[in-house]
Write a protein that holds these residues in place. Structure first.
Motif, PDB file in Angstrom:
ATOM      1  N   ILE A   1       4.176  -4.698   8.737  1.00 19.94           N
ATOM      2  CA  ILE A   1       3.088  -3.877   7.799  1.00 19.94           C
ATOM      3  C   ILE A   1       2.852  -4.230   6.637  1.00 19.94           C
ATOM      4  O   ILE A   1       1.541  -3.725   6.459  1.00 19.94           O
ATOM      5  CB  ILE A   1       3.935  -2.576   7.693  1.00 19.94           C
ATOM      6  CG1 ILE A   1       3.639  -1.516   9.523  1.00 19.94           C
ATOM      7  CG2 ILE A   1       3.649  -1.735   6.974  1.00 19.94           C
ATOM      8  CD1 ILE A   1       5.176  -0.895   9.671  1.00 19.94           C
ATOM      9  N   LEU A   2       4.215  -4.640   6.171  1.00 21.16           N
ATOM     10  CA  LEU A   2       3.883  -5.366   5.221  1.00 21.16           C
ATOM     11  C   LEU A   2       2.444  -6.843   4.413  1.00 21.16           C
ATOM     12  O   LEU A   2       2.356  -6.323   3.789  1.00 21.16           O
ATOM     13  CB  LEU A   2       5.272  -6.359   4.179  1.00 21.16           C
ATOM     14  CG  LEU A   2       6.561  -5.596   4.533  1.00 21.16           C
ATOM     15  CD1 LEU A   2       7.367  -6.122   4.112  1.00 21.16           C
ATOM     16  CD2 LEU A   2       6.727  -4.598   3.650  1.00 21.16           C
ATOM     17  N   SER A   3       2.905  -7.353   6.034  1.00 22.22           N
ATOM     18  CA  SER A   3       1.628  -8.321   6.298  1.00 22.22           C
ATOM     19  C   SER A   3       0.229  -7.536   5.566  1.00 22.22           C
ATOM     20  O   SER A   3      -0.128  -8.112   4.994  1.00 22.22           O
ATOM     21  CB  SER A   3       2.328  -9.536   6.888  1.00 22.22           C
ATOM     22  OG  SER A   3       2.754 -10.051   7.012  1.00 22.22           O
ATOM     23  N   ALA A   4       0.281  -6.824   6.725  1.00 18.11           N
ATOM     24  CA  ALA A   4      -1.572  -6.222   5.960  1.00 18.11           C
ATOM     25  C   ALA A   4      -1.369  -5.153   4.837  1.00 18.11           C
ATOM     26  O   ALA A   4      -2.252  -5.577   4.444  1.00 18.11           O
ATOM     27  CB  ALA A   4      -1.512  -4.780   7.552  1.00 18.11           C
ATOM     28  N   CYS A   5      -0.231  -5.128   4.515  1.00 19.95           N
ATOM     29  CA  CYS A   5      -0.343  -4.276   3.255  1.00 19.95           C
ATOM     30  C   CYS A   5      -0.680  -4.776   2.154  1.00 19.95           C
ATOM     31  O   CYS A   5      -1.489  -4.498   1.084  1.00 19.95           O
ATOM     32  CB  CYS A   5       0.300  -3.095   3.228  1.00 19.95           C
ATOM     33  SG  CYS A   5       0.747  -1.267   4.234  1.00 19.95           S
ATOM     34  N   TRP A   6      -0.899  -6.500   1.966  1.00 17.48           N
ATOM     35  CA  TRP A   6      -0.615  -6.764   1.075  1.00 17.48           C
ATOM     36  C   TRP A   6      -1.724  -8.194   1.208  1.00 17.48           C
ATOM     37  O   TRP A   6      -2.406  -8.120   0.348  1.00 17.48           O
ATOM     38  CB  TRP A   6       0.431  -8.503   0.730  1.00 17.48           C
ATOM     39  CG  TRP A   6       1.475  -7.436   0.664  1.00 17.48           C
ATOM     40  CD1 TRP A   6       2.163  -6.291   0.223  1.00 17.48           C
ATOM     41  CD2 TRP A   6       3.132  -7.970   0.947  1.00 17.48           C
ATOM     42  NE1 TRP A   6       3.152  -6.129   0.036  1.00 17.48           N
ATOM     43  CE2 TRP A   6       4.010  -6.666   0.409  1.00 17.48           C
ATOM     44  CE3 TRP A   6       3.652  -8.909   1.990  1.00 17.48           C
ATOM     45  CZ2 TRP A   6       5.514  -7.343   0.810  1.00 17.48           C
ATOM     46  CZ3 TRP A   6       4.875  -9.523   1.929  1.00 17.48           C
ATOM     47  CH2 TRP A   6       6.138  -8.851   1.390  1.00 17.48           C
ATOM     48  N   PHE A   7      -2.323  -7.968   2.356  1.00 15.06           N
ATOM     49  CA  PHE A   7      -3.987  -8.215   2.144  1.00 15.06           C
ATOM     50  C   PHE A   7      -4.824  -7.329   1.903  1.00 15.06           C
ATOM     51  O   PHE A   7      -6.259  -7.291   1.327  1.00 15.06           O
ATOM     52  CB  PHE A   7      -3.740  -8.380   4.108  1.00 15.06           C
ATOM     53  CG  PHE A   7      -5.063  -8.840   4.749  1.00 15.06           C
ATOM     54  CD1 PHE A   7      -6.265 -10.400   3.671  1.00 15.06           C
ATOM     55  CD2 PHE A   7      -6.318  -8.419   5.155  1.00 15.06           C
ATOM     56  CE1 PHE A   7      -7.209 -11.197   4.349  1.00 15.06           C
ATOM     57  CE2 PHE A   7      -7.757  -8.890   5.591  1.00 15.06           C
ATOM     58  CZ  PHE A   7      -7.700 -10.195   4.877  1.00 15.06           C
TER      59      PHE A   7
ATOM     60  N   VAL B   1      -7.675  -7.699  -0.995  1.00 13.53           N
ATOM     61  CA  VAL B   1      -9.003  -7.538  -1.276  1.00 13.53           C
ATOM     62  C   VAL B   1      -9.870  -6.307  -1.554  1.00 13.53           C
ATOM     63  O   VAL B   1     -10.484  -6.837  -2.564  1.00 13.53           O
ATOM     64  CB  VAL B   1      -9.712  -6.870   0.628  1.00 13.53           C
ATOM     65  CG1 VAL B   1     -11.306  -6.689   0.945  1.00 13.53           C
ATOM     66  CG2 VAL B   1      -9.019  -8.193   1.502  1.00 13.53           C
ATOM     67  N   LEU B   2      -8.907  -5.360  -2.655  1.00 16.89           N
ATOM     68  CA  LEU B   2      -9.436  -4.330  -3.238  1.00 16.89           C
ATOM     69  C   LEU B   2      -9.408  -4.974  -4.129  1.00 16.89           C
ATOM     70  O   LEU B   2      -9.884  -4.441  -5.469  1.00 16.89           O
ATOM     71  CB  LEU B   2      -8.531  -3.302  -2.726  1.00 16.89           C
ATOM     72  CG  LEU B   2      -8.386  -2.400  -1.407  1.00 16.89           C
ATOM     73  CD1 LEU B   2      -7.180  -1.387  -1.546  1.00 16.89           C
ATOM     74  CD2 LEU B   2      -9.813  -1.352  -1.724  1.00 16.89           C
ATOM     75  N   LEU B   3      -8.126  -5.613  -5.102  1.00 15.64           N
ATOM     76  CA  LEU B   3      -8.187  -6.639  -6.319  1.00 15.64           C
ATOM     77  C   LEU B   3      -9.264  -7.428  -6.148  1.00 15.64           C
ATOM     78  O   LEU B   3     -10.093  -6.872  -7.860  1.00 15.64           O
ATOM     79  CB  LEU B   3      -7.529  -7.507  -6.192  1.00 15.64           C
ATOM     80  CG  LEU B   3      -5.681  -7.221  -6.734  1.00 15.64           C
ATOM     81  CD1 LEU B   3      -4.477  -8.184  -6.573  1.00 15.64           C
ATOM     82  CD2 LEU B   3      -5.724  -6.209  -7.844  1.00 15.64           C
ATOM     83  N   LEU B   4     -10.318  -7.725  -5.758  1.00 18.43           N
ATOM     84  CA  LEU B   4     -11.539  -9.062  -5.423  1.00 18.43           C
ATOM     85  C   LEU B   4     -12.765  -8.203  -5.748  1.00 18.43           C
ATOM     86  O   LEU B   4     -13.764  -8.030  -6.031  1.00 18.43           O
ATOM     87  CB  LEU B   4     -11.452  -9.648  -4.666  1.00 18.43           C
ATOM     88  CG  LEU B   4     -10.116 -10.700  -4.069  1.00 18.43           C
ATOM     89  CD1 LEU B   4     -10.900 -11.830  -2.883  1.00 18.43           C
ATOM     90  CD2 LEU B   4     -10.362 -12.263  -5.953  1.00 18.43           C
TER      91      LEU B   4
END
Length: 513
Positions: A442-448, A452-455
């Motif tokens: 879950i951590l990995s998915a949230c960070w990804f 994307v949202l930052l970009l």
């Protein structure tokens, strides 16, 4: 557009010097109107050093204690809070969620209070209540008692980070805000080190029925109580009233941040700015970044349980927690420095940190349980996930103008922060221990998704800047005056940067990337 501002615009063809009520202006306009001030780089640097000297130590000390106090719950997990307060693992997880549910419920009222009341004084009151609630933890012997204590902590925290965001944007230029936000936020890492050492010390206190976790609450609570008193007497409310600046230096402090095109402060709530905030796409981009990235912030309360699950005992886990703090300090410092000096690189710096965190989380999931040192180092690598949120906090203040809009945007972002943090503890189930494969996935998915949202946010702001470049200079508010005498007969020109315009109203505003 506020009514008074609109009326000025409509009457500008008929009145030689259109004026507007001083209450509708930013406080900086009232401070600088009619004053011709030439601010050279040496003067600006001298005032900035003075501001740093008086603001940064207090902000850093408070943020250190605020984070230490908040994470005492996680530290207490291996100091005996569960048997001592008669709670189980699920109730322990819910205590983390309760904190953020109350934070969520009171976040916008807290931000409104920060607009209406002096910022420094309001934060001081909340710090005092926070300290008392923390001290009360030591007397709690049930889930209900801890519930009440965590609820008050959640309510009070709603004034701290938003208050710091407002103060940072009041006193510093957009170029300086990322670093200054980083300075007070990296105190989270310092707090982890200090808290780890204090917790280690409490394990050696032998006082019969009074347990180590209770001593931890008492010690941190007393320190926070002292900090609240210092804040009341020594923390300024705005550059216009800062006690440590002379009248001339206050004008220089305000003129210095004119480049922000965002003003300093306005105590009048404006409905049009509130509505504009809620209809601005970037508000919701920042909201979802804050919400999704902070689903993973539950690492703060779970880190002791995670490290213990790798095979370390209580004393080792407590001392190793100090390394968590050192890693956090390093990654925050490096990321905010990169965001400051990498031209238009805020989103890129945050994304790079997320890539490193994702790598760490994947390795924690795939390495065998026998390699406990390897798992520990990969866990430390994943701590880089904290840095992009720091960059985003500074970015929010740098791309938002209009005081009501800024306060409302801060509230929306912090509500996202609370939503994420409230959801976070719920996926750390006892059945997933000790390796916690599903939580780490879950951590990995949230960070990804956060990366994307930052970009996407950067792309949106870059396109908006390009659109404004094509429009050219906006002269709508070039000639606005403020009455400077009781009869309204004498008027002085007000700089456009201090009209309390929003970033959408002021078409000369450019978003930093």
């Amino acid at each position: 557009m506020s009514e008074s501002l609109s009326s000025v615009d409509r009457k500008s063809e008929d009145v030689h010097k259109p004026t507007m009520a001083s209450s509708d202006l930013d406080v900086a306009a009232q401070l600088t109107a009619g004053k011709e001030v030439e601010v050279n780089p040496a003067m600006a640097a001298r005032v900035r050093r003075k501001i740093d000297l008086h603001l940064m130590p207090l902000m850093c000390i408070l943020y250190m204690m605020q984070f230490a106090d908040k994470t005492t719950l996680g530290q207490s997990a291996i100091l005996g809070i569960m048997p001592g307060a008669h709670i189980n693992q699920d109730q322990f997880n819910w205590l983390g969620t309760i904190f953020y549910l109350f934070f969520l419920a009171f976040e916008y009222p807290q931000n409104l209070a920060l607009q209406y009341f002096p910022v420094g004084k309001w934060m001081s009151i909340n710090i005092f209540v926070w300290a008392v609630a923390l001290l009360c933890h030591a007397a709690a012997s049930s889930f209900g008692g801890l519930f009440a204590c965590r609820a008050f902590l959640g309510i009070c925290e709603g004034a701290i980070t938003p208050g710091f965001m407002i103060v940072t944007s009041m006193f510093y230029t957009r170029q300086e805000q990322s670093q200054r936000t980083g300075y007070w936020f990296l105190m989270n890492g310092t707090a982890i080190i200090v808290l780890g050492l204090v917790a280690y010390g409490t394990l050696h206190i032998k006082t019969g029925s009074f347990m180590p976790w209770q001593w931890l609450m008492i010690i941190t609570g007393i320190i926070t109580l002292v900090v609240s008193v210092l804040f009341w007497f020594f923390f300024p409310d705005s550059p216009a009233t800062a006690y440590f600046l002379t009248p001339e230096e206050r004008v220089i402090a305000v003129e210095r941040i004119k480049v922000n095109q965002a003003g300093v402060e306005n105590k009048h709530w404006k409905k049009d700015q509130f509505i504009e905030c809620l209809t601005d796409p970037k508000t919701w981009l920042f909201f979802f970044i804050a919400a999704i990235s902070n689903v993973t912030n539950s690492l703060s309360n779970q880190r002791q349980i995670i490290v213990a699950g790798f095979g370390f005992n209580a004393l080792q886990t407590t001392l190793l927690g100090c390394v968590d703090g050192a890693v956090e300090i390093i990654v925050i410092f490096c990321t905010v420095t990169s965001a400051t000096y990498w031209k238009n690189g805020r989103a890129y710096s945050g994304s790079l940190a997320y890539c490193v965190a994702i790598l760490g989380s994947i390795l924690v999931n795939v390495l065998p349980s026998s390699t406990k040192v390897g798992l520990l180092f990969c866990y430390w690598i994943s701590i880089t996930q904290i840095a992009p949120f720091v960059v985003m906090l500074a970015w929010v203040g740098a791309v938002t103008a209009g005081h009501t809009k800024r306060v409302t945007t801060n509230a929306v972002v912090m509500i996202g922060y609370a939503v994420g943090n409230a959801a976070g503890p719920q996926y750390w189930k006892k059945r997933y221990q000790p390796r916690n494969h599903i939580p780490w996935a879950i951590l990995s998915a949230c960070w990804f998704v956060s990366m994307v949202l930052l970009l996407v946010t950067r792309l949106y702001l870059a396109r908006e800047n390009a659109k404004r470049e094509k429009e050219g200079h906006d002269s709508t508010y070039d000639d606005v005056y403020i009455s400077s005498d009781a009869n309204g007969e004498k008027a002085v020109k007000v700089d456009k940067a201090f009209l309390d315009l929003t970033d959408i109203q002021n078409r000369d505003f450019r978003y930093v990337l």
